[in-house]
Scaffold this motif. Structure first.
Motif, PDB file in Angstrom:
ATOM      1  N   SER A   1       0.846  -1.184   0.000  1.00 19.26           N
ATOM      2  CA  SER A   1       0.000   0.000   0.000  1.00 19.26           C
ATOM      3  C   SER A   1       0.888   1.244   0.000  1.00 19.26           C
ATOM      4  O   SER A   1       2.036   1.196  -0.423  1.00 19.26           O
ATOM      5  N   SER A   2       0.359   2.321   0.468  1.00 20.32           N
ATOM      6  CA  SER A   2       1.111   3.557   0.633  1.00 20.32           C
ATOM      7  C   SER A   2       0.708   4.178   1.957  1.00 20.32           C
ATOM      8  O   SER A   2      -0.355   3.865   2.487  1.00 20.32           O
ATOM      9  N   ILE A   3       1.550   5.011   2.491  1.00 19.55           N
ATOM     10  CA  ILE A   3       1.226   5.619   3.780  1.00 19.55           C
ATOM     11  C   ILE A   3       0.340   6.851   3.606  1.00 19.55           C
ATOM     12  O   ILE A   3      -0.589   7.058   4.370  1.00 19.55           O
ATOM     13  N   ALA A   4       0.593   7.650   2.592  1.00 12.48           N
ATOM     14  CA  ALA A   4      -0.123   8.921   2.492  1.00 12.48           C
ATOM     15  C   ALA A   4      -1.178   8.973   1.385  1.00 12.48           C
ATOM     16  O   ALA A   4      -2.065   9.801   1.445  1.00 12.48           O
ATOM     17  N   SER A   5      -1.089   8.131   0.373  1.00 16.61           N
ATOM     18  CA  SER A   5      -2.028   8.187  -0.748  1.00 16.61           C
ATOM     19  C   SER A   5      -3.132   7.152  -0.570  1.00 16.61           C
ATOM     20  O   SER A   5      -2.882   6.032  -0.140  1.00 16.61           O
ATOM     21  N   TYR A   6      -4.334   7.531  -0.943  1.00 17.55           N
ATOM     22  CA  TYR A   6      -5.470   6.625  -0.805  1.00 17.55           C
ATOM     23  C   TYR A   6      -5.634   5.771  -2.045  1.00 17.55           C
ATOM     24  O   TYR A   6      -5.323   6.189  -3.154  1.00 17.55           O
ATOM     25  N   GLY A   7      -6.129   4.559  -1.837  1.00 17.36           N
ATOM     26  CA  GLY A   7      -6.297   3.604  -2.917  1.00 17.36           C
ATOM     27  C   GLY A   7      -7.678   3.658  -3.537  1.00 17.36           C
ATOM     28  O   GLY A   7      -8.480   4.538  -3.234  1.00 17.36           O
ATOM     29  N   PRO A   8      -7.964   2.687  -4.399  1.00 19.00           N
ATOM     30  CA  PRO A   8      -9.269   2.643  -5.056  1.00 19.00           C
ATOM     31  C   PRO A   8     -10.365   2.327  -4.044  1.00 19.00           C
ATOM     32  O   PRO A   8     -10.090   1.773  -2.977  1.00 19.00           O
ATOM     33  N   PRO A   9     -11.601   2.632  -4.370  1.00 21.02           N
ATOM     34  CA  PRO A   9     -12.704   2.332  -3.454  1.00 21.02           C
ATOM     35  C   PRO A   9     -12.770   0.829  -3.163  1.00 21.02           C
ATOM     36  O   PRO A   9     -12.825   0.010  -4.080  1.00 21.02           O
ATOM     37  N   TYR A  10     -12.750   0.488  -1.886  1.00 23.80           N
ATOM     38  CA  TYR A  10     -12.728  -0.917  -1.473  1.00 23.80           C
ATOM     39  C   TYR A  10     -13.900  -1.699  -2.067  1.00 23.80           C
ATOM     40  O   TYR A  10     -13.724  -2.782  -2.611  1.00 23.80           O
ATOM     41  N   ASP A  11     -15.104  -1.151  -1.964  1.00 28.76           N
ATOM     42  CA  ASP A  11     -16.296  -1.876  -2.417  1.00 28.76           C
ATOM     43  C   ASP A  11     -16.250  -2.184  -3.909  1.00 28.76           C
ATOM     44  O   ASP A  11     -16.727  -3.235  -4.340  1.00 28.76           O
ATOM     45  N   LEU A  12     -15.679  -1.314  -4.690  1.00 34.43           N
ATOM     46  CA  LEU A  12     -15.581  -1.536  -6.131  1.00 34.43           C
ATOM     47  C   LEU A  12     -14.716  -2.761  -6.437  1.00 34.43           C
ATOM     48  O   LEU A  12     -15.111  -3.638  -7.213  1.00 34.43           O
ATOM     49  N   ILE A  13     -13.545  -2.836  -5.814  1.00 38.43           N
ATOM     50  CA  ILE A  13     -12.635  -3.964  -6.052  1.00 38.43           C
ATOM     51  C   ILE A  13     -13.181  -5.230  -5.408  1.00 38.43           C
ATOM     52  O   ILE A  13     -13.093  -6.324  -5.980  1.00 38.43           O
ATOM     53  N   ALA A  14     -13.755  -5.115  -4.217  1.00 35.49           N
ATOM     54  CA  ALA A  14     -14.279  -6.290  -3.504  1.00 35.49           C
ATOM     55  C   ALA A  14     -15.338  -7.020  -4.334  1.00 35.49           C
ATOM     56  O   ALA A  14     -15.444  -8.254  -4.244  1.00 35.49           O
ATOM     57  N   GLN A  15     -16.078  -6.306  -5.144  1.00 31.19           N
ATOM     58  CA  GLN A  15     -17.083  -6.943  -6.002  1.00 31.19           C
ATOM     59  C   GLN A  15     -16.450  -7.895  -7.014  1.00 31.19           C
ATOM     60  O   GLN A  15     -17.079  -8.872  -7.424  1.00 31.19           O
ATOM     61  N   ALA A  16     -15.220  -7.624  -7.417  1.00 34.81           N
ATOM     62  CA  ALA A  16     -14.541  -8.450  -8.415  1.00 34.81           C
ATOM     63  C   ALA A  16     -13.788  -9.624  -7.811  1.00 34.81           C
ATOM     64  O   ALA A  16     -13.399 -10.547  -8.533  1.00 34.81           O
ATOM     65  N   LEU A  17     -13.590  -9.643  -6.500  1.00 36.65           N
ATOM     66  CA  LEU A  17     -12.788 -10.687  -5.873  1.00 36.65           C
ATOM     67  C   LEU A  17     -13.334 -12.098  -6.094  1.00 36.65           C
ATOM     68  O   LEU A  17     -12.544 -13.018  -6.334  1.00 36.65           O
ATOM     69  N   PRO A  18     -14.637 -12.341  -6.039  1.00 36.37           N
ATOM     70  CA  PRO A  18     -15.116 -13.708  -6.282  1.00 36.37           C
ATOM     71  C   PRO A  18     -14.749 -14.243  -7.674  1.00 36.37           C
ATOM     72  O   PRO A  18     -14.701 -15.452  -7.875  1.00 36.37           O
ATOM     73  N   TYR A  19     -14.480 -13.368  -8.607  1.00 32.69           N
ATOM     74  CA  TYR A  19     -14.115 -13.768  -9.967  1.00 32.69           C
ATOM     75  C   TYR A  19     -12.596 -13.875 -10.147  1.00 32.69           C
ATOM     76  O   TYR A  19     -12.130 -14.141 -11.261  1.00 32.69           O
ATOM     77  N   ASN A  20     -11.867 -13.678  -9.075  1.00 34.70           N
ATOM     78  CA  ASN A  20     -10.403 -13.708  -9.103  1.00 34.70           C
ATOM     79  C   ASN A  20      -9.881 -14.547  -7.944  1.00 34.70           C
ATOM     80  O   ASN A  20      -9.324 -14.016  -6.977  1.00 34.70           O
ATOM     81  N   PRO A  21     -10.056 -15.867  -8.003  1.00 31.10           N
ATOM     82  CA  PRO A  21      -9.677 -16.722  -6.876  1.00 31.10           C
ATOM     83  C   PRO A  21      -8.180 -16.729  -6.565  1.00 31.10           C
ATOM     84  O   PRO A  21      -7.783 -17.170  -5.489  1.00 31.10           O
ATOM     85  N   HIS A  22      -7.369 -16.222  -7.453  1.00 28.89           N
ATOM     86  CA  HIS A  22      -5.933 -16.130  -7.210  1.00 28.89           C
ATOM     87  C   HIS A  22      -5.600 -14.990  -6.246  1.00 28.89           C
ATOM     88  O   HIS A  22      -4.499 -14.935  -5.710  1.00 28.89           O
ATOM     89  N   VAL A  23      -6.545 -14.086  -6.013  1.00 34.90           N
ATOM     90  CA  VAL A  23      -6.345 -12.992  -5.056  1.00 34.90           C
ATOM     91  C   VAL A  23      -6.796 -13.478  -3.683  1.00 34.90           C
ATOM     92  O   VAL A  23      -7.970 -13.740  -3.465  1.00 34.90           O
TER      93      VAL A  23
END
Length: 111
Positions: A34-56
């Motif tokens: 991650s990073s200490i000062a910069s914010y990442g992508p919206p969690y909910d947006l990426i979390a929706q794709a996780l079931p389709y990416n079992p390698h994550v």
């Protein structure tokens, strides 16, 4: 082993010979810091794709921090470290997740 970043999120991934085949051989392990000062992508947006990416195996974009590595001949210990408040110079630091990768054995394993 692959270490990467620039997504401002924590990830722990298996890298496959063929991502279209979930049973494909795991050929490497990837950790994204991650990073200490910069914010990442919206969690909910990426979390929706996780079931389709079992390698994550792990994703987190809501916490700020960094990755540490302890490398030995037998294995490598990876710790995803987070700060309690990215704007406070006296913030606490804790371990969000820990992983171990044994020499000669690819794949994400939680420690």
């Amino acid at each position: 082993m692959v270490f990467s970043g620039d997504i401002h999120s924590f990830l722990a991934n298996d890298l496959k010979l063929d991502f279209d085949n979930p049973k494909s051989a795991t050929v490497a392990t990837e950790f994204v810091g991650s990073s200490i000062a910069s914010y990442g992508p919206p969690y909910d947006l990426i979390a929706q794709a996780l079931p389709y990416n079992p390698h994550v195996h792990f994703f987190e974009s809501r916490r700020r921090g960094y990755v540490t590595v302890d490398l030995k001949r037998t294995d490598m210990q990876v710790r995803m470290r987070v700060v309690s408040d990215a704007h406070d110079p006296k913030a606490d630091i804790s371990t969000l997740k820990s992983y171990v990768v044994e020499t000669g054995r690819a794949g994400v394993v939680e420690a």
